[in-house]
Design an enzyme around this catalytic site. Structure first.
Site, short mmCIF file in Angstrom:
data_model
loop_
_atom_site.label_atom_id
_atom_site.label_comp_id
_atom_site.label_asym_id
_atom_site.label_seq_id
_atom_site.Cartn_x
_atom_site.Cartn_y
_atom_site.Cartn_z
N THR A 59 9.72 -2.06 3.31
CA THR A 59 9.15 -3.25 3.93
C THR A 59 7.86 -3.63 3.22
O THR A 59 7.10 -2.77 2.79
CB THR A 59 8.85 -2.98 5.42
OG1 THR A 59 10.07 -2.64 6.08
CG2 THR A 59 8.24 -4.19 6.10
N GLY A 60 7.62 -4.94 3.10
CA GLY A 60 6.38 -5.41 2.50
C GLY A 60 6.62 -6.33 1.33
O GLY A 60 7.76 -6.53 0.89
N GLY B 53 2.13 -3.22 6.92
CA GLY B 53 3.00 -4.14 7.63
C GLY B 53 3.43 -3.63 9.00
O GLY B 53 4.20 -4.28 9.70
N ALA C 189 3.59 0.91 -1.23
CA ALA C 189 2.54 1.73 -0.62
C ALA C 189 1.25 0.93 -0.60
O ALA C 189 1.02 0.08 -1.46
CB ALA C 189 2.35 3.03 -1.41
N GLU D 23 9.61 3.63 8.08
CA GLU D 23 9.62 3.89 6.64
C GLU D 23 9.61 5.38 6.35
O GLU D 23 10.28 5.86 5.43
CB GLU D 23 8.41 3.21 5.99
CG GLU D 23 8.49 1.70 5.97
CD GLU D 23 7.19 1.03 5.57
OE1 GLU D 23 7.24 -0.15 5.18
OE2 GLU D 23 6.13 1.67 5.65
N THR E 162 5.96 -6.11 -1.93
CA THR E 162 6.54 -5.54 -3.14
C THR E 162 8.00 -5.18 -2.92
O THR E 162 8.86 -5.43 -3.78
CB THR E 162 5.74 -4.31 -3.60
OG1 THR E 162 4.35 -4.64 -3.65
CG2 THR E 162 6.18 -3.87 -4.99
N LYS F 35 0.64 4.24 4.05
CA LYS F 35 1.53 3.11 4.26
C LYS F 35 1.34 2.58 5.67
O LYS F 35 0.73 3.23 6.50
CB LYS F 35 3.00 3.52 4.03
CG LYS F 35 3.31 3.83 2.56
CD LYS F 35 4.73 4.33 2.35
CE LYS F 35 5.80 3.48 2.94
NZ LYS F 35 5.76 2.06 2.47
N GLY F 36 1.89 1.40 5.93
CA GLY F 36 1.81 0.84 7.27
C GLY F 36 1.03 -0.45 7.37
O GLY F 36 0.75 -0.92 8.47
#
Length: 227
Positions: free
Chosen positions: A29-30, A100, A86, A106, A32, A97-98
Site C-alpha cells: 500500500t502507498g 498510510g 517503506a 502489511e 510507491t 511503515k504505516g
C-alpha cells in the site's frame, strides 16, 4: 513528474519485472506500491498470469480494476512474493511503515510471504529509524487510557486525524496513534517491545527481519537492488 516520483516509478517497474507466471503476489500500500501495481497491470495485459492478495482496500480495488484477480488472504495456501514500500529503512533493513495506516495488514502479508521485496526512493534511507513518526494501531475501546499509558512511558503521541477533523480509521476499523521521537531511538526493537505490551495496542509500524531484496530508486535515475 518530480525526481522523487520518477524514482518511485522506476522501482515500481523494476519490482514488477520480478513477478513470474502463476505467482501469488502480495500487494503493498502507498504511492510507491501503486507504481508497482500499475506496472504489474501492464504486464498482465501482455500475458502474465498471476493472482494477488492485498494489504488494503485501495490496492485491492486498483488491482481489480486493472484486471488482476485478487483473493482474500485467508483463501490462499501461500504467498510467493510481496512488494511494498517503506517510510524509513536503515542499513540492517529494519523499517518503519504505516504512513498510510495499513502497517498491521502489511506486516501480516509480509510475514506470510516467501519474500518481501521493499521498494523505496533514496529519501527513505536513514542511518537510524525514528526520524519520521511511528504509527501505532490502537483499539478504539479504551483508546484514551491506552494513549495516557504511552504518554506516561514518555512517548509523544498524537491521534491521526482526517482533513475533516475526524479520526483516521485503518481498514481494520481501528485508530492510529502516531508517536514522535525527539531523536531516533538507539534500540528500535526495545521500543517496539515496550509499546506492543501496552493493552489496546494492536501493533507498531516497526518492521524487523522481514525485508528481502531492497530496490532503491535514486534521484539521478539510478536503480539499485540490494540482496
Amino acid at each position: 513528474m518530480t525526481g522523487i516520483e520518477e524514482a518511485k516509478k522506476a522501482v515500481g517497474k523494476k519490482s514488477a519485472e520480478l513477478i513470474q507466471q502463476e505467482m501469488i503476489v502480495g500487494l503493498g500500500t502507498g504511492s510507491t506500491a501503486n507504481y508497482f501495481i500499475e506496472h504489474l497491470i501492464d504486464r498482465c495485459k501482455k500475458g502474465l498470469k498471476i493472482t494477488a492478495v492485498s494489504s488494503s482496500h485501495e490496492s485491492l480495488e486498483r488491482a481489480r480494476k486493472g484486471g488482476i484477480p485478487v483473493y482474500d488472504i485467508n483463501d490462499v495456501s501461500h504467498i510467493d512474493i510481496t512488494v511494498d514500500g517503506a517510510d524509513e529503512i536503515d542499513p540492517q533493513k529494519r523499517m518503519i511503515k504505516g504512513g498510510g495506516g495499513a502497517h498491521v495488514r502489511e506486516k501480516i502479508l509480509a510475514s506470510s510471504s516467501n519474500e518481501m521485496v521493499v521498494i523505496v526512493d533514496e529519501t527513505k534511507l536513514v542511518d537510524r529509524l525514528g526520524k519520521s513518526k511511528l504509527p501505532v494501531e490502537i483499539l478504539f475501546y479504551g483508546s484514551s487510557a491506552t494513549k495516557r499509558k504511552l504518554e506516561k512511558m514518555g512517548y509523544q503521541c498524537k491521534w491521526r486525524i482526517n482533513k475533516d477533523g475526524s479520526l483516521f480509521l485503518s481498514d481494520n476499523g481501528n485508530i492510529i496513534l502516531d508517536i514522535f521521537f525527539d531523536a531516533p531511538p538507539a534500540n528500535p526493537e526495545h521500543e517496539h517491545s515496550k509499546i506492543i505490551h501496552v493493552p489496546g495496542v494492536v501493533d507498531t509500524g516497526f518492521f524487523f527481519g522481514l525485508a528481502g531484496r531492497v530496490i532503491i530508486g535514486y534521484l539521478n535515475g539510478k536503480v539499485e537492488v540490494i540482496k
